[in-house]
Design a protein around this motif. Structure first.
Motif, PDB file in Angstrom:
ATOM      1  N   GLY A  40      24.504 -53.125  11.060  1.00 30.97           N
ATOM      2  CA  GLY A  40      23.170 -53.068  11.662  1.00 30.97           C
ATOM      3  C   GLY A  40      22.695 -54.455  12.059  1.00 30.97           C
ATOM      4  N   ILE A  41      22.383 -54.611  13.342  1.00 36.78           N
ATOM      5  CA  ILE A  41      21.924 -55.910  13.860  1.00 36.78           C
ATOM      6  C   ILE A  41      20.567 -55.722  14.532  1.00 36.78           C
ATOM      7  N   TYR A  42      19.666 -56.673  14.309  1.00 34.46           N
ATOM      8  CA  TYR A  42      18.369 -56.699  14.981  1.00 34.46           C
ATOM      9  C   TYR A  42      18.317 -57.882  15.947  1.00 34.46           C
ATOM     10  N   LEU A  43      17.467 -57.747  16.937  1.00 33.20           N
ATOM     11  CA  LEU A  43      17.246 -58.793  17.939  1.00 33.20           C
ATOM     12  C   LEU A  43      15.768 -59.159  17.916  1.00 33.20           C
ATOM     13  N   LYS A  44      15.481 -60.434  17.750  1.00 34.31           N
ATOM     14  CA  LYS A  44      14.086 -60.876  17.641  1.00 34.31           C
ATOM     15  C   LYS A  44      13.445 -61.042  19.010  1.00 34.31           C
ATOM     16  N   TYR A  45      12.183 -60.575  19.113  1.00 32.81           N
ATOM     17  CA  TYR A  45      11.381 -60.833  20.309  1.00 32.81           C
ATOM     18  C   TYR A  45      10.657 -62.148  20.073  1.00 32.81           C
ATOM     19  N   ALA A  46      11.088 -63.192  20.757  1.00 32.11           N
ATOM     20  CA  ALA A  46      10.648 -64.552  20.454  1.00 32.11           C
ATOM     21  C   ALA A  46       9.418 -64.984  21.238  1.00 32.11           C
ATOM     22  N   LYS A  47       9.041 -64.232  22.279  1.00 35.98           N
ATOM     23  CA  LYS A  47       7.956 -64.690  23.156  1.00 35.98           C
ATOM     24  C   LYS A  47       6.625 -64.786  22.424  1.00 35.98           C
ATOM     25  N   ASN A  48       6.277 -63.740  21.676  1.00 34.49           N
ATOM     26  CA  ASN A  48       5.025 -63.742  20.923  1.00 34.49           C
ATOM     27  C   ASN A  48       5.060 -62.650  19.862  1.00 34.49           C
ATOM     28  N   LYS A  49       3.949 -62.522  19.129  1.00 39.32           N
ATOM     29  CA  LYS A  49       3.826 -61.475  18.111  1.00 39.32           C
ATOM     30  C   LYS A  49       2.848 -60.383  18.528  1.00 39.32           C
ATOM     31  N   SER A  50       2.338 -60.466  19.749  1.00 36.69           N
ATOM     32  CA  SER A  50       1.225 -59.596  20.139  1.00 36.69           C
ATOM     33  C   SER A  50       1.598 -58.488  21.123  1.00 36.69           C
ATOM     34  N   ASP A  51       2.769 -58.528  21.743  1.00 30.31           N
ATOM     35  CA  ASP A  51       3.106 -57.531  22.764  1.00 30.31           C
ATOM     36  C   ASP A  51       3.318 -56.137  22.180  1.00 30.31           C
ATOM     37  N   VAL A  52       3.634 -56.066  20.893  1.00 31.42           N
ATOM     38  CA  VAL A  52       3.765 -54.776  20.200  1.00 31.42           C
ATOM     39  C   VAL A  52       2.926 -54.853  18.924  1.00 31.42           C
ATOM     40  N   LYS A  53       2.098 -53.828  18.687  1.00 34.25           N
ATOM     41  CA  LYS A  53       1.143 -53.857  17.578  1.00 34.25           C
ATOM     42  C   LYS A  53       1.624 -53.111  16.339  1.00 34.25           C
ATOM     43  N   THR A  54       2.548 -52.178  16.501  1.00 36.58           N
ATOM     44  CA  THR A  54       2.965 -51.328  15.390  1.00 36.58           C
ATOM     45  C   THR A  54       4.458 -51.030  15.492  1.00 36.58           C
ATOM     46  N   ASN A  55       5.010 -50.385  14.475  1.00 40.81           N
ATOM     47  CA  ASN A  55       6.386 -49.905  14.561  1.00 40.81           C
ATOM     48  C   ASN A  55       6.446 -48.783  15.597  1.00 40.81           C
ATOM     49  N   ILE A  56       7.429 -48.835  16.495  1.00 41.50           N
ATOM     50  CA  ILE A  56       7.595 -47.796  17.517  1.00 41.50           C
ATOM     51  C   ILE A  56       9.031 -47.284  17.443  1.00 41.50           C
ATOM     52  N   TYR A  57       9.167 -45.981  17.186  1.00 37.74           N
ATOM     53  CA  TYR A  57      10.481 -45.363  16.996  1.00 37.74           C
ATOM     54  C   TYR A  57      10.704 -44.266  18.028  1.00 37.74           C
ATOM     55  N   PRO A  58      11.953 -44.045  18.420  1.00 36.63           N
ATOM     56  CA  PRO A  58      12.275 -42.921  19.298  1.00 36.63           C
ATOM     57  C   PRO A  58      12.447 -41.643  18.479  1.00 36.63           C
ATOM     58  N   VAL A  59      12.579 -40.522  19.161  1.00 30.78           N
ATOM     59  CA  VAL A  59      12.969 -39.281  18.488  1.00 30.78           C
ATOM     60  C   VAL A  59      14.434 -39.423  18.080  1.00 30.78           C
ATOM     61  N   PRO A  60      14.746 -39.284  16.786  1.00 26.44           N
ATOM     62  CA  PRO A  60      16.134 -39.495  16.351  1.00 26.44           C
ATOM     63  C   PRO A  60      17.000 -38.260  16.565  1.00 26.44           C
ATOM     64  N   ASN A  61      18.298 -38.468  16.558  1.00 28.58           N
ATOM     65  CA  ASN A  61      19.250 -37.367  16.482  1.00 28.58           C
ATOM     66  C   ASN A  61      19.384 -36.996  15.011  1.00 28.58           C
ATOM     67  N   LEU A  62      18.784 -35.882  14.606  1.00 27.16           N
ATOM     68  CA  LEU A  62      18.735 -35.523  13.192  1.00 27.16           C
ATOM     69  C   LEU A  62      20.073 -35.049  12.648  1.00 27.16           C
ATOM     70  N   ALA A  63      21.088 -34.959  13.503  1.00 27.11           N
ATOM     71  CA  ALA A  63      22.423 -34.560  13.052  1.00 27.11           C
ATOM     72  C   ALA A  63      23.166 -35.715  12.377  1.00 27.11           C
ATOM     73  N   ASN A  64      22.691 -36.944  12.596  1.00 35.26           N
ATOM     74  CA  ASN A  64      23.303 -38.065  11.895  1.00 35.26           C
ATOM     75  C   ASN A  64      22.208 -38.905  11.239  1.00 35.26           C
ATOM     76  N   PRO A  65      22.554 -39.801  10.309  1.00 32.76           N
ATOM     77  CA  PRO A  65      21.535 -40.501   9.526  1.00 32.76           C
ATOM     78  C   PRO A  65      20.939 -41.748  10.165  1.00 32.76           C
ATOM     79  N   PHE A  66      21.211 -41.983  11.445  1.00 29.80           N
ATOM     80  CA  PHE A  66      20.714 -43.194  12.101  1.00 29.80           C
ATOM     81  C   PHE A  66      19.473 -42.877  12.935  1.00 29.80           C
TER      82      PHE A  66
END
Length: 408
Positions: free
Chosen positions: A222-248
């Motif tokens: 598992g790798i994350y990529l940092k958004y370095a421009k600022n801390k304000s462009d996204v205010k909360t955690n935002i998730y997509p609809v997952p594929n519930l057939a697998n654990p990711f």
């Protein structure tokens, strides 16, 4: 040779929480944690997203559903009580098209069955939570999802258990079992009861005790990529609809404890258990064993492993990775992303007989040893109630009475 009442291998959040629970119940009994690294939380516990999940992804009869709900409440209270950093920013789950609205409905049903707060929001209402979010007509809002610093939490639990009298022996790597003796690179130990909370190596250690025979660990990077421009462009955690057939859970936006923004994670099949970067920690036997099972999954295409592997490998390309995240927001500077962050490895259990990834927690044991074979995400969130479940299991197998039995 040193002897303890309880000997735990693994100094992640699970091992620490089990030690805490044992000392809460049996303050006069000796407990020791053996950790192969120089400090606790060196692997999954210190490399995870830091998100305290709410508990609406999991089927109602699962251990994950129960322990995530309870664990979210307990770890939130723990952070508040101990003055640890916590960002109570919530989470939005969004749909990119009409078809994914069905996925949102399923998550809402699971939340209701699990007793977890999850609110329907119209698109315009979602914009009040985060003006930059993009969704198709509806979104779900989880008010109890938070972010913490996982290393800070682990260090706080470490300090607590040391204060309760737990010995933590770092730089002690489990090397095997000889009769009743546990051998390490730094001495030999004996114990009345052995607890395996070794994460990436839990399956291998379990086999020394004739447990976990039908399972093996398949590591995913598992790798994350940092958004370095600022801390304000996204205010909360935002998730997509997952594929519930697998654990990711898919690529999503995480709002960290200090307000920073990152996207991820990947779920790239790794080739050895600590395959963080380059050839570091390469082990020949692990490589061939894991390659064997990954090839088997690829050929049989169990749980669509073939398409999952191809899709995940594409995420090594930064532009592709970023574009996946841009589907969930209106505006974001794709040039504002910085470097890939420190990777983590998910110790995902595979059933060798069915070639299926095991979705729920798995434990096995007897009157002498207990093995936590599968405690993947949201294992961090679940740690406190899960440790009670583990200690309940140990107490029963030892023939001791549970505290509630004594009271009744």
């Amino acid at each position: 040779m040193e002897s303890y009442d309880y000997l735990i291998v693994g100094g992640g959040i699970i091992g620490l929480s089990i030690a805490r629970e044992l000392k809460n119940r049996f303050p006069d009994e000796s407990v020791c944690i053996l950790e192969k690294e120089s400090d606790v939380a060196h692997h999954s516990s210190g490399r995870n997203s830091g998100v305290l999940h709410a508990g609406f992804y999991y089927t109602a009869n699962s251990l994950k559903a129960k322990f995530t709900r309870e664990g979210n409440q307990e770890l939130t209270a723990y952070c508040d009580e101990h003055g640890l950093k916590i960002n109570k920013c919530g989470k939005l789950v969004v749909a990119t098209n009409e078809e994914e609205l069905q996925g949102l409905k399923e998550l809402k049903k699971r939340a209701e069955k699990n007793g977890v707060k999850l609110h329907w929001l119209k698109e315009q209402e979602a914009h009040l939570i985060d003006p930059n979010v993009k969704t198709c007509k509806w979104a779900l809002y989880s008010p109890t999802t938070s972010s913490v610093d996982p290393i800070e939490v682990c260090q706080a639990v470490k300090a607590e258990v040391i204060n309760k009298g737990v010995d933590i022996r770092c730089n002690n790597q489990y090397k095997g079992k000889l009769n009743e003796q546990i051998r390490t690179n730094n001495g030999t130990f004996t114990c009345d009861y052995f607890i395996n909370a070794a994460g990436l190596y839990a399956d291998k250690i379990a086999k020394d005790y004739q447990f976990g025979e039908k399972y093996t660990i398949i590591p995913f990077k598992g790798i994350y990529l940092k958004y370095a421009k600022n801390k304000s462009d996204v205010k909360t955690n935002i998730y997509p609809v997952p594929n519930l057939a697998n654990p990711f859970l898919g690529v999503h936006y995480t709002k960290t404890v200090n307000g920073s923004i990152k996207i991820g994670p990947t779920a790239i099949p790794a080739l050895w258990r600590e395959n963080y970067s380059g050839l570091g920690n390469f082990k020949f036997n692990e490589f061939f064993s894991i390659l064997f099972y990954e090839a088997k999954l690829f050929l049989t295409n169990s749980f669509n492993f073939r398409s999952l592997a191809f899709e995940e490998m594409k995420k090594y390309k930064k532009a592709y990775f970023i574009n996946l995240s841009l589907k969930m927001v209106k505006h974001l500077n794709h040039k504002g992303f910085g470097d890939f962050m420190k990777p983590g490895i998910r110790a995902q259990l595979l059933n060798k007989e069915t070639l299926e990834l095991v979705q729920d927690f798995v434990v096995e044991g007897n009157n002498r040893s207990f093995h936590i074979l599968n405690a993947v995400s949201p294992g961090f969130t679940c740690a406190f109630p899960f440790s009670r479940y583990v200690v309940d299991g140990i107490v029963k197998r030892q023939g001791r009475k549970l505290e509630k039995d004594k009271i009744s």
